[in-house]
Motif scaffolding. Sequence first.
Motif, PDB file in Angstrom:
ATOM      1  N   PRO A   1       0.739  -1.197  -0.002  1.00  0.00           N
ATOM      2  CA  PRO A   1       0.076  -0.063   0.058  1.00  0.00           C
ATOM      3  C   PRO A   1       0.934   1.318  -0.178  1.00  0.00           C
ATOM      4  N   VAL A   2       0.489   2.258  -0.716  1.00  0.00           N
ATOM      5  CA  VAL A   2       1.205   3.320  -0.942  1.00  0.00           C
ATOM      6  C   VAL A   2       1.019   4.347   0.634  1.00  0.00           C
ATOM      7  N   SER A   3       0.090   4.221   1.298  1.00  0.00           N
ATOM      8  CA  SER A   3      -0.002   4.841   2.703  1.00  0.00           C
ATOM      9  C   SER A   3      -0.565   3.937   3.765  1.00  0.00           C
ATOM     10  N   SER A   4      -0.186   4.213   4.832  1.00  0.00           N
ATOM     11  CA  SER A   4      -0.711   3.379   5.918  1.00  0.00           C
ATOM     12  C   SER A   4      -2.297   3.664   6.380  1.00  0.00           C
ATOM     13  N   GLU A   5      -2.596   4.652   5.793  1.00  0.00           N
ATOM     14  CA  GLU A   5      -3.908   5.315   6.140  1.00  0.00           C
ATOM     15  C   GLU A   5      -5.288   4.092   6.108  1.00  0.00           C
ATOM     16  N   PRO A   6      -5.707   4.000   7.098  1.00  0.00           N
ATOM     17  CA  PRO A   6      -7.076   2.944   6.583  1.00  0.00           C
ATOM     18  C   PRO A   6      -7.764   3.355   5.748  1.00  0.00           C
ATOM     19  N   VAL A   7      -8.405   2.254   5.006  1.00  0.00           N
ATOM     20  CA  VAL A   7      -9.350   2.875   3.954  1.00  0.00           C
ATOM     21  C   VAL A   7     -10.742   2.250   4.532  1.00  0.00           C
ATOM     22  N   ILE A   8     -11.820   3.087   4.599  1.00  0.00           N
ATOM     23  CA  ILE A   8     -13.087   3.091   5.057  1.00  0.00           C
ATOM     24  C   ILE A   8     -14.065   2.842   3.924  1.00  0.00           C
ATOM     25  N   ASP A   9     -14.960   1.821   3.994  1.00  0.00           N
ATOM     26  CA  ASP A   9     -15.731   1.352   3.130  1.00  0.00           C
ATOM     27  C   ASP A   9     -17.247   2.103   3.525  1.00  0.00           C
ATOM     28  N   TYR A  10     -17.832   2.528   2.483  1.00  0.00           N
ATOM     29  CA  TYR A  10     -19.124   3.223   2.802  1.00  0.00           C
ATOM     30  C   TYR A  10     -19.925   2.329   2.366  1.00  0.00           C
ATOM     31  N   VAL A  11     -20.751   1.719   3.275  1.00  0.00           N
ATOM     32  CA  VAL A  11     -21.715   0.811   2.941  1.00  0.00           C
ATOM     33  C   VAL A  11     -23.242   1.175   2.873  1.00  0.00           C
ATOM     34  N   SER A  12     -23.799   1.006   1.760  1.00  0.00           N
ATOM     35  CA  SER A  12     -25.157   1.661   1.511  1.00  0.00           C
ATOM     36  C   SER A  12     -26.078   0.824   2.526  1.00  0.00           C
TER      37      SER A  12
ATOM     38  N   LYS B   1     -11.014   6.072  21.205  1.00  0.00           N
ATOM     39  CA  LYS B   1     -10.130   7.006  20.914  1.00  0.00           C
ATOM     40  C   LYS B   1      -9.703   6.492  19.296  1.00  0.00           C
ATOM     41  N   ASP B   2      -9.873   5.385  18.976  1.00  0.00           N
ATOM     42  CA  ASP B   2      -9.487   4.727  17.651  1.00  0.00           C
ATOM     43  C   ASP B   2     -10.352   5.265  16.604  1.00  0.00           C
ATOM     44  N   TRP B   3     -10.430   6.105  15.785  1.00  0.00           N
ATOM     45  CA  TRP B   3     -11.455   6.559  14.820  1.00  0.00           C
ATOM     46  C   TRP B   3     -11.894   5.522  13.993  1.00  0.00           C
ATOM     47  N   THR B   4     -10.973   4.619  13.509  1.00  0.00           N
ATOM     48  CA  THR B   4     -11.401   3.485  12.722  1.00  0.00           C
ATOM     49  C   THR B   4     -12.530   2.690  13.477  1.00  0.00           C
ATOM     50  N   LYS B   5     -12.266   2.365  14.912  1.00  0.00           N
ATOM     51  CA  LYS B   5     -13.440   1.638  15.418  1.00  0.00           C
ATOM     52  C   LYS B   5     -14.258   2.334  15.863  1.00  0.00           C
ATOM     53  N   VAL B   6     -14.541   3.676  15.890  1.00  0.00           N
ATOM     54  CA  VAL B   6     -15.829   4.372  15.781  1.00  0.00           C
ATOM     55  C   VAL B   6     -16.527   4.231  14.896  1.00  0.00           C
TER      56      VAL B   6
END
Length: 311
Positions: A53-64, A88-93
């Motif tokens: 991966p180019v970046s370590s930033e997590p990828v968020i899937d937007y599920v309809s 405090k982990d925004w991906t967990k939120v």
Amino acid sequence: MKTAEKMALRSLDNALPTTPERPKKIAKVSVLPVSKKPTSDIIVNDENQAPLPVSSEPVIDYVSSEDLNPISEPESKFKGLMDGLDSKDWTKVCESLNDVRRFALFHSSILVPVLDKVMLIMVKAMKNPRSALCKTSIMAASDIFKAFGLNLLESSTSDAFDQLLLQLLLKASQDKKFVCEEAEKSLRIMVESISPVQLLHKLRGNSSHNNPRVRAKAAVSISHSVSRMDLDGMKVFGMGKLVQIGADLLNDKLPEAREAARKTITSIYDVFVGDEELKNSETSLKESWENFCSSNLQTIQAQSLVKIIFP
């Protein structure tokens, strides 16, 4: 003769020594050191390995909403829901907000006891500078509207709903297109899910907000709500109040608010002319509309509303 030769030779020996020629300077070529990258950053072209991966930033899937599935063990999942939302982990939120959506759509009764707290957490998430977290919370708001509708205006959740509504109007007013579009979509779902009579009381306060963009978005939602009303609903809310809202927005700063105001006034007129009492009256439609506007508005405002219908 020999003496003269010796003297001549001696004169040569006594001559100043010639200065030896200095060696020419060779221009130095400086070689910049090659920056060393960690081996983990070095990309190796190997057809047998997946590209790094180019970046370590997590990828968020937007599920309809249509692609969400029920929770297999909702009671067990619910126990950790609030902790996940407070993480405090925004991906967990984000993951927990998607669980909120699933609870709302498939297990809404379980969510009722904490609905006000969940809505306040959604408001907090919308304020977060991370666009992914903001958009996920807006999507959660849409599913909350679908599931609970008019129940959101009850005393236990009314304050949380007010804050949620304001945040949606603010997000619909910002420049980030994909967040703005999601907020506008959520506002439309809100209008379709909640009775317009009750919702208009909430929207009316935001129609006089200091931010002109918020006023414009509130005006659009008001227009959509009024278009869903029948004569009885308008009378319950107050037709005089409705035309006053339209008249105030008609002179607003932004074209979006003014256009929404014209649509609101047109919707009011379309219902107004359907009144049986008016049909049996000998007064013309134009004169009846003029009388109605004049009885509820100042003269200048009344004339503006008449011109919209009878230019």
